[in-house]
Design an enzyme around this catalytic site. Structure first.
Site, PDB file in Angstrom:
ATOM      1  N   SER A 101      36.163  41.553  42.086  1.00 21.07           N
ATOM      2  CA  SER A 101      37.134  40.507  41.808  1.00 21.07           C
ATOM      3  C   SER A 101      38.543  41.091  41.754  1.00 21.07           C
ATOM      4  O   SER A 101      39.023  41.645  42.737  1.00 21.07           O
ATOM      5  CB  SER A 101      36.751  39.781  40.521  1.00 21.07           C
ATOM      6  OG  SER A 101      37.496  38.597  40.361  1.00 21.07           O
ATOM      7  N   ASP A 197      30.505  31.051  44.798  1.00 17.57           N
ATOM      8  CA  ASP A 197      31.570  31.603  43.958  1.00 17.57           C
ATOM      9  C   ASP A 197      32.663  30.547  43.788  1.00 17.57           C
ATOM     10  O   ASP A 197      33.266  30.108  44.777  1.00 17.57           O
ATOM     11  CB  ASP A 197      32.149  32.852  44.629  1.00 17.57           C
ATOM     12  CG  ASP A 197      33.075  33.645  43.726  1.00 17.57           C
ATOM     13  OD1 ASP A 197      33.731  33.037  42.866  1.00 17.57           O
ATOM     14  OD2 ASP A 197      33.140  34.876  43.902  1.00 17.57           O
ATOM     15  N   HIS A 227      30.067  34.113  41.318  1.00 14.62           N
ATOM     16  CA  HIS A 227      31.060  35.162  41.140  1.00 14.62           C
ATOM     17  C   HIS A 227      30.506  36.379  40.406  1.00 14.62           C
ATOM     18  O   HIS A 227      30.995  37.498  40.606  1.00 14.62           O
ATOM     19  CB  HIS A 227      32.268  34.587  40.382  1.00 14.62           C
ATOM     20  CG  HIS A 227      33.469  35.484  40.396  1.00 14.62           C
ATOM     21  ND1 HIS A 227      34.129  35.808  41.565  1.00 14.62           N
ATOM     22  CD2 HIS A 227      34.130  36.122  39.391  1.00 14.62           C
ATOM     23  CE1 HIS A 227      35.149  36.605  41.283  1.00 14.62           C
ATOM     24  NE2 HIS A 227      35.166  36.813  39.973  1.00 14.62           N
TER      25      HIS A 227
END
Length: 249
Positions: A101, A197, A227
């Site tokens: 991320s 996600d 995610h």
């Protein structure tokens, strides 16, 4: 359980870390926003590296986990400084960076800052430029006014407690953008992304794939994964992606 160690940066921040000795290149795990080095992926990859005899480093950015500071006072640039500091002080030679991320953005910033040290990269739901393209671009006029007048705005999260986004984070993020200028990644790159996600879009992954210049860059979408990307199948895919990057080194 091993005791956490701490590194003091030139900025005076106390950065918590765990380092495993082993053969190079050292694998460095870069966590996401408001995540820390005790997350599932970081701890799993540490065990994977130890089983291979591979050098491995995980750490907490300032304002995260066991490191000093408050999250709300930090920004992308601070965390980039933290990453540069631990890499410079605790590792030698080539590196394989794994960015999850926001850690994907940090991995790209490292590649821009110290390209001679990066031998490979694996990203998991990489979120480059999210302060501008995610937060600022989607703020309402009222939120932008609140950010300007109050210095912060609170955003809900699907995965944890609300985020406090500060004006400093937005303004600093504009100085760290990587998708507005040439991005040379002269090493193998493996990008992983779940189709479910809700924090990082497929378009972000495709934009990075199209924008970066790399001799060996592949993007894998995994149907049904979100995610977190931390179940057994996802962890195995991260392992195999790392093994691909390491294969010719």
């Amino acid at each position: 359980m091993r005791e956490t160690k701490f590194l003091t940066t030139d900025q005076g921040r106390q950065i918590a870390y765990h380092k495993s000795a082993g053969k190079g290149p050292c694998v460095v795990f870069l966590s996401g926003l408001k995540s820390d080095m005790e997350g599932t992926k970081a701890v799993h990859l540490e065990a994977w590296a130890q089983a291979r005899g591979q050098a491995f480093l995980r750490f907490d950015y300032s304002g995260h986990g066991e490191s000093s500071g408050e999250f709300s006072e930090g920004c992308i640039g601070d965390w980039h400084e933290d990453a540069l500091a631990v890499v410079a002080a605790l590792t030698e030679g080539p590196l394989i960076v794994v960015g999850s991320s926001m850690g994907g953005w940090q991995a790209l910033l490292l590649a821009r800052a110290i390209p001679e040290r990066i031998a490979g990269m694996v990203t998991i739901a990489a979120a480059p430029d999210f302060t501008e393209d995610g937060y600022w671009a989607n703020f309402t006029a009222a939120q932008k006014r609140e950010l300007e007048e109050e210095g912060l705005v609170e955003l809900p999260s699907d995965y944890m407690e609300p985020f406090i986004i500060t004006r400093r984070m937005i303004e600093d993020g504009r100085e760290r953008l990587v998708l507005r200028s040439p991005l040379v990644l002269d090493f193998p790159v493996r990008m992983l992304q779940g189709t479910e996600d809700t924090a990082v879009s497929r378009e972000t992954a495709l934009h990075l794939l199209d924008h970066a210049q790399s001799p060996d860059m592949r993007l894998t979408f995994v149907r049904g994964k979100d995610h977190r990307f931390s179940d057994e199948d996802c962890l195995k895919l991260i392992e195999s992606s790392l093994e691909e990057v390491l294969y010719d080194l």
